[in-house]
Scaffold this active site. Structure first.
Site, short mmCIF file in Angstrom:
data_model
loop_
_atom_site.label_atom_id
_atom_site.label_comp_id
_atom_site.label_asym_id
_atom_site.label_seq_id
_atom_site.Cartn_x
_atom_site.Cartn_y
_atom_site.Cartn_z
N LYS A 264 38.06 46.96 30.68
CA LYS A 264 37.58 45.58 30.63
C LYS A 264 36.15 45.53 30.13
CE LYS A 264 40.20 43.62 34.50
NZ LYS A 264 40.93 42.63 33.72
N ARG A 338 51.41 44.06 37.47
CA ARG A 338 52.88 43.95 37.37
C ARG A 338 53.53 45.32 37.54
NH1 ARG A 338 52.29 41.33 31.51
NH2 ARG A 338 50.35 40.66 32.50
N1 BES Z 1 43.39 41.48 37.48
C1 BES Z 1 43.57 41.01 36.17
C2 BES Z 1 43.76 39.50 36.09
C3 BES Z 1 42.57 38.64 36.45
C4 BES Z 1 41.72 38.16 35.49
C5 BES Z 1 42.37 38.27 37.76
C6 BES Z 1 40.67 37.34 35.82
C7 BES Z 1 41.31 37.45 38.09
C8 BES Z 1 40.48 36.97 37.14
C9 BES Z 1 44.84 41.65 35.57
O1 BES Z 1 45.09 42.94 36.00
C10 BES Z 1 44.61 41.72 34.09
O2 BES Z 1 43.73 42.41 33.69
N2 BES Z 1 45.40 41.00 33.34
C11 BES Z 1 45.29 40.97 31.93
C12 BES Z 1 46.67 41.06 31.35
C13 BES Z 1 46.69 41.26 29.87
C14 BES Z 1 46.18 42.64 29.53
C15 BES Z 1 48.12 41.09 29.38
C16 BES Z 1 44.60 39.66 31.55
O3 BES Z 1 44.88 38.65 32.18
O4 BES Z 1 43.79 39.67 30.66
MN MN Z 2 44.07 44.39 34.88
#
Ligand code: BES
Ligand code: MN
Ligand code: ZN
Length: 488
Positions: A264, A338
Site C-alpha cells: 500500500k 477475502r
Molecule cells: N483492508 C483493505 C480495505 C480497506 C481500505 C479498508 C480502506 C479500510 C479502508 C483491503 O484489504 C484492501 O486492501 N482492499 C483492496 C482491494 C483491491 C486490491 C482489489 C482495496 O480496496 O483497494
Molecule cells: Mn488489503
C-alpha cells in the site's frame, strides 16, 4: 463512569430536558424555587429554545441541593426517537465529563428514554488513553456517577440491561481496534478472546499447524510473510435449545494490512491497524450475547493474520489452494481479506452447519467511495436476512445499505490459471469482493456479508457516541439482530 437509575437522586449537576419551545418540567420546579428562579432565568438566556442538543446552565447558590443546573434541549417530543435520546446522554457526558464535578443526575419522564440516554452517555464517555504517560489529573474526566432519574426505576433498569450488555460489546470492539498492531497481533488478539471464557463463552484457538492439517491454504497464504503466527479464534455461546443449529458470525481479523508485496502507499497506512474491525465486531457481539445471557446458539469465528511483505510472502501470480479445494490465483496480495474469509467461511459451515452466517469485514476501499462513513454495505441473496439486518441497524444506529450481487459480477473473477482470481478489476470493487466470498458459501446456505470498511472508523463528522478513533461498529447491530430473529 458508573451508570445508575433512581426515582430520586441528588447530584452536583442536575439536568433537565426542555422540549422545543417548552417550559421547565415539573421535576425542575423545586430546584428552581430553592434557587430563587435561576433555572427559569437560564431558560431565557443564550437564545435557548430547546432545540435538540442545545445546552444552557445556571450556577446554583450553596443552599440548593445541586451545584449546577443544566438545561438541555430535547427537541420536539414527536421527533425524540432512540437516536435523539441517546444523543442527549452523549452530549451531557461530553459537556459535563470534564466539568470538575463528580456526579450528575439527568431527569427524564420515561423508562425507554432513560435507557437510551444511558447508553449514549456510556458510549460517549469511552476513552482510549493507556499510551499517554503525561496526562495531568485535569486532562482526565471528573464525572464518576451518571444517574438517570425516572418515575419508573424498575422499567428503566429492565430497558437498560440489554443495552448495557451491547455497550460492553462496543467498548471491547473499540479497545481491540484502537490497540496498535505491535501490541495486538494475531496471538495477542487470541489471548483477548481467551479472556472471554470468564463470561461463559467457550473458546478454542487454532494455530498454523492445525490449520495446515485442515488445508486452509488461503488464510495461511496471507499470513506467511509475517513472523507472527496466524490464528483462528472460535467463540461459542450456547444459550439456546440444545440441538438448535447456531448462527455463525465470521470476522476478518487482519491485525495489520500493509498490502503485502502489492504494498500500500505510505499515507494513512497506519489506519490499517483497524483492518481487524470485522473480528473486533464479532468478538464484541459475542461478549454482548454472553453478558445478557442471550437465548440463542451463536458461534463467532475470527481469522487472525498479519499481511506483510517479506521474502516468504505470497506473490502476485501465486496460486493458493483453499480448504474448500478451490484454487485461487493471487493477482493482488492486498486483496487479502477475502482470502482469509474464504477459509473461515468454509470452517464455519463444515463444523457448525449454521442456520445462517453473517460475515463482517473491512473488505474494500470501494465501499467507502460508494457509501461513505454512515452505512455499511450489505450483500445477500436472502431478502429476510436483508430486512432483518436493515431493521436491526436502524433500531441501534448502525445502519446498513443493500447492494446487489449477480452472476455478471462473478464472471469478473475468472482466472487463466486457477478456479478464480482474487480481484475483479476496477469496476464494482465491493461487489466483486462479495462475489468472491459467495464462492465459499454452500448452495442454499443463508448468508449475508457486511463490508464495514467505511464505518469501522470514521473520518469527518462523527456521532457524539463515537469519541475515539474506532467506532466499534457491529456488536449493537448483531446483538439486536439475534435478539429480534433467533430468540423468539
Ligand atoms: N483492508 C483493505 C480495505 C480497506 C481500505 C479498508 C480502506 C479500510 C479502508 C483491503 O484489504 C484492501 O486492501 N482492499 C483492496 C482491494 C483491491 C486490491 C482489489 C482495496 O480496496 O483497494
Ligand atoms: Mn488489503
Ligand atoms: Zn485488508
Amino acid at each position: 463512569m458508573k451508570i445508575t437509575f433512581a426515582e430520586q437522586a441528588d447530584a452536583e449537576i442536575a439536568v433537565f430536558v426542555i422540549d422545543e419551545g417548552g417550559k421547565l418540567p415539573e421535576s425542575a420546579k423545586a430546584l428552581d424555587e430553592a434557587s430563587g428562579g435561576l433555572l427559569t432565568e437560564a431558560l431565557e438566556q443564550e437564545r435557548f429554545t430547546g432545540k435538540s442538543g442545545q445546552q444552557t446552565y445556571a450556577v446554583l447558590p450553596k443552599s440548593a441541593s445541586a451545584r449546577r443546573a443544566v438545561l438541555i434541549g430535547g427537541g420536539k417530543p414527536k421527533d425524540r426517537d432512540a437516536r435523539a435520546q441517546e444523543k442527549i446522554g452523549a452530549l451531557l457526558a461530553k459537556s459535563q465529563g470534564g466539568s470538575g464535578y463528580k456526579s450528575l443526575a439527568l431527569h427524564v419522564d420515561d423508562a425507554e428514554f432513560a435507557a437510551r440516554a444511558a447508553i449514549g452517555a456510556e458510549l460517549a464517555s469511552y476513552r482510549f488513553d493507556e499510551y499517554f504517560t503525561k496526562q495531568k489529573p485535569e486532562d482526565k474526566p471528573s464525572l464518576e456517577a451518571f444517574t438517570v432519574v425516572c418515575p419508573d426505576e424498575g422499567a428503566a433498569k429492565a430497558a437498560w440491561a440489554p443495552l448495557d450488555a451491547a455497550a460492553a460489546g462496543t467498548r471491547l470492539a473499540r479497545d481491540l481496534m484502537n490497540q496498535p498492531p505491535n501490541i495486538l497481533f494475531p496471538a495477542a488478539f487470541a489471548d483477548r478472546i481467551k479472556e472471554l471464557e470468564k463470561h461463559g463463552l467457550e473458546v478454542e484457538i487454532l494455530g498454523e499447524k492445525e490449520m495446515e492439517k485442515l488445508g486452509m491454504g488461503s488464510l495461511l497464504g496471507v499470513g506467511q510473510g509475517s513472523v507472527k503466527e496466524s490464528k483462528l479464534g472460535i467463540m461459542k455461546w450456547m444459550g439456546g435449545a440444545k440441538d438448535d443449529a447456531p448462527v455463525a458470525l465470521v470476522g476478518k481479523g487482519v491485525c495489520f494490512d500493509t498490502g503485502g508485496i502489492s504494498l500500500k502507499p505510505g499515507p494513512s497506512m497506519e489506519d490499517m491497524r483497524g483492518d481487524m474491525g470485522g473480528a473486533a465486531a464479532v468478538t464484541g457481539a459475542m461478549l454482548a450475547l454472553a453478558k445478557r445471557k442471550a437465548k440463542a446458539n451463536v458461534v463467532g469465528l475470527v481469522g487472525l493474520v498479519e499481511n506483510m511483505p517479506d521474502g516468504n510472502a505470497i506473490r502476485p501470480g501465486d496460486i493458493l489452494t483453499s480448504a474448500s479445494g478451490q484454487t485461487i490465483e493471487v493477482q493482488n496480495t492486498d486483496a487479502e481479506g477475502r482470502l482469509v474469509l474464504a477459509d473461515v467461511l468454509w470452517y464455519a459451515q463444515k463444523h457448525f452447519k449454521p442456520k445462517s452466517i453473517v460475515d463482517l469485514a473491512t473488505l474494500t476501499g470501494a465501499i467507502v467511495i460508494s457509501l461513505g462513513h454512515h452505512h455499511a454495505g450489505l450483500f445477500t441473496d436472502n431478502d429476510a436476512m436483508a430486512e432483518g439486518l436493515t431493521k436491526a441497524g436502524l433500531a441501534e444506529g448502525e445502519r446498513v445499505w443493500r447492494l446487489p450481487l449477480g452472476s455478471e459480477y462473478d464472471s469478473l473473477l475468472k482466472s487463466k490459471f486457477a478456479d478464480m482470481r482474487n480481484i475483479g478489476g476496477r469496476a464494482a470493487g465491493s461487489i466483486t469482493a462479495a462475489q468472491f466470498l459467495k464462492r465459499f458459501v454452500n448452495e442454499g446456505q443463508e448468508w449475508a456479508h457486511l463490508d464495514i470498511a467505511g464505518v469501522a472508523w470514521v473520518d469527518g463528522e462523527k456521532s457524539p457516541l463515537d469519541p475515539s478513533w474506532a467506532s466499534g461498529f457491529g456488536p449493537r447491530l448483531l446483538d439486536r439482530w439475534i435478539a429480534d430473529n433467533y430468540e423468539g
